[in-house]
Each structure stands twice: as C-alpha cells, then as structure tokens.
Scaffold this motif. Structure first.
Motif, PDB file in Angstrom:
ATOM      1  N   ILE A 295     -51.982   6.475 -83.743  1.00  8.54           N
ATOM      2  CA  ILE A 295     -52.170   5.185 -83.074  1.00  8.54           C
ATOM      3  C   ILE A 295     -53.473   4.575 -83.568  1.00  8.54           C
ATOM      4  CG2 ILE A 295     -52.511   4.016 -80.870  1.00  8.54           C
ATOM      5  CD1 ILE A 295     -50.846   6.258 -79.576  1.00  8.54           C
TER       6      ILE A 295
ATOM      7  N   PRO B  85     -49.024   0.675 -77.981  1.00  4.96           N
ATOM      8  CA  PRO B  85     -49.594   1.290 -79.185  1.00  4.96           C
ATOM      9  C   PRO B  85     -48.912   0.814 -80.473  1.00  4.96           C
ATOM     10  CG  PRO B  85     -49.073   2.944 -77.511  1.00  4.96           C
ATOM     11  CD  PRO B  85     -48.443   1.669 -77.065  1.00  4.96           C
TER      12      PRO B  85
ATOM     13  N   ARG C 231     -48.717   2.243 -84.435  1.00  2.98           N
ATOM     14  CA  ARG C 231     -49.031   3.418 -85.264  1.00  2.98           C
ATOM     15  C   ARG C 231     -49.217   3.016 -86.723  1.00  2.98           C
ATOM     16  NH1 ARG C 231     -48.346   8.054 -82.365  1.00  2.98           N
ATOM     17  NH2 ARG C 231     -47.279   7.775 -80.349  1.00  2.98           N
TER      18      ARG C 231
ATOM     19  N   GLU D 262     -54.525   3.345 -76.526  1.00  2.00           N
ATOM     20  CA  GLU D 262     -54.735   3.985 -77.824  1.00  2.00           C
ATOM     21  C   GLU D 262     -54.934   5.495 -77.673  1.00  2.00           C
ATOM     22  OE1 GLU D 262     -57.450   2.400 -80.595  1.00  2.00           O
ATOM     23  OE2 GLU D 262     -56.755   0.328 -80.414  1.00  2.00           O
TER      24      GLU D 262
ATOM     25  N   GLY E  44     -51.301   6.762 -75.759  1.00  2.00           N
ATOM     26  CA  GLY E  44     -49.999   6.290 -76.221  1.00  2.00           C
ATOM     27  C   GLY E  44     -49.182   5.618 -75.135  1.00  2.00           C
TER      28      GLY E  44
END
Length: 215
Positions: A154, A146, A148, A121, A124
């Motif tokens: 994220i 991740p 989004r 997180e 990425g």
C-alpha cells in the motif's frame, strides 16, 4: 415533518456513505500500480508538471476515474500520498478545470481525515469521514481506500468526496416528493370522505323531509 426529514436525511446520508466507500475501493483496485509508482516519483521530485499529466501513465488511469466521477455525480475523485511540506501530495485527479489539483500539488487535511488516511495505509482499511469543513474545498464527506503499488504494498489512497450541498439537495428533493405525496393523499382522502358523507346524508335528508311531511 421533523421526524420525516430526519429519517430521510439519515437514509440519504447512508446512501452517500455506501457510494463513497464503494467508489474509493473500486478506484484503488483499478489503478495500475506500476503506472502509479512512476507518477508518485514525479510528484515527489517534479511537482506540478503539466508534461506528466499528458503521459500515457497518467491518462490511462485518470480517464476511467473521470467517467466514474461523472456517472456517480461525485464532487472529487483522486489519489494522494502522505508527505510533502503539508499533509499530502495529489497524484491522480479526475477533476477538470479550476478545481483540478495538479500532479504533486500539496494540501492540508482536517486532523481526523489525516488520521484516517494513515490508518488506511497502515491497516489496509477504508476510511469514511464525517462531514468536515476543508478550507479550500468547503464542507465535504470523504472516503479513502488503499492503493497498492507495483510490488503489492500500500503506497497511497484513493479519495472520493461529495459536497454537502449535494446531500442537502437530495434530501430536499426527497422531502418535497414526500410533501407532494402527502398532500395528494390528503386530497384523495378528502374527496373520498366527501363522497361517503354525501351518500350517507342523502337518505337522512329524505327521511327528514318525509318526517316533516307526515307531521
């Protein structure tokens, strides 16, 4: 045999690693960020509600995940967020039946996996765990990528798990195939050697008989 088994196991494990990394990344990319944001809000405020899992936001994201999980023969495929009274809260879960984790249900993770999810997180990146024992789920190998939100940040991770028994079965099947191929090769070699020996032995036997006749 030991060298063959170790090489097969390493090759098959590498194949599962690639599958988990690819699947978690693909799942994270396919999820609609705005839908997921709404589901996260429900998970934090109204945990374990069945109504939310019947909503369009949940179904249009989880149905493709179920197809992916089935096609790739994965054990679990889900999304998760950090927080709650334990380590994480589940949001989407492609698993059906007794193993299904309802929206907002909590879980405790091994320390290394939890640290990997936090790195995923924060940076990425995709986290790939070693084979770890999880009290509720058993021996698993996990990848987390991740996810989004609607604003591009994220906000969660997509997890893909495979049970170690699947890895062992794949290794055993490959080893069995190798043994069968090896035995077939030995049998073929034995037949070829027998044919060669007979072709060489027949003239020698005739020479022996002629020598005895002359003697």
């Amino acid at each position: 045999g030991l060298l063959t088994y170790n090489r097969l196991y390493a090759t098959i494990l590498d194949g599962f690693d690639r599958k988990l990394i690819t699947t978690s990344a693909l799942t994270g990319a396919l999820i609609d960020g705005r839908d997921h944001d709404r589901l996260i809000a429900i998970a934090r405020t109204e945990p374990s509600t069945n109504e939310a899992e019947s909503s369009p936001e949940y179904l249009r994201n989880v149905v493709p995940m179920r197809q992916i999980m089935k096609q790739l023969d994965l054990t679990y495929l889900y999304t998760q967020i950090l927080g709650g009274k334990k380590d994480i809260l589940y949001v989407l879960d492609a698993t059906e039946g007794a193993q299904h984790s309802p929206l907002g249900s909590e879980d405790t993770l091994p320390p290394e996996t939890l640290a990997g999810i936090r790195r995923s997180e924060a940076r990425g990146t995709i986290h790939l765990s070693p084979i770890e024992f999880q009290q509720q789920w058993g021996l698993l190998k996990t990848a987390a990528a991740p996810v989004r939100g609607g604003d591009g940040r994220i906000v969660a991770t997509a997890g893909a798990d495979v049970n170690v028994s699947l890895i062992r079965i794949a290794t055993q099947n490959a080893l069995f195939a190798s043994v069968v191929i090896g035995m077939a090769s030995l049998l073929a070699c034995a037949l070829i050697i027998l044919m060669i020996v007979r072709r060489v032995a027949q003239p020698l036997d005739r020479l022996r008989r002629e020598a005895l006749r002359i003697a």
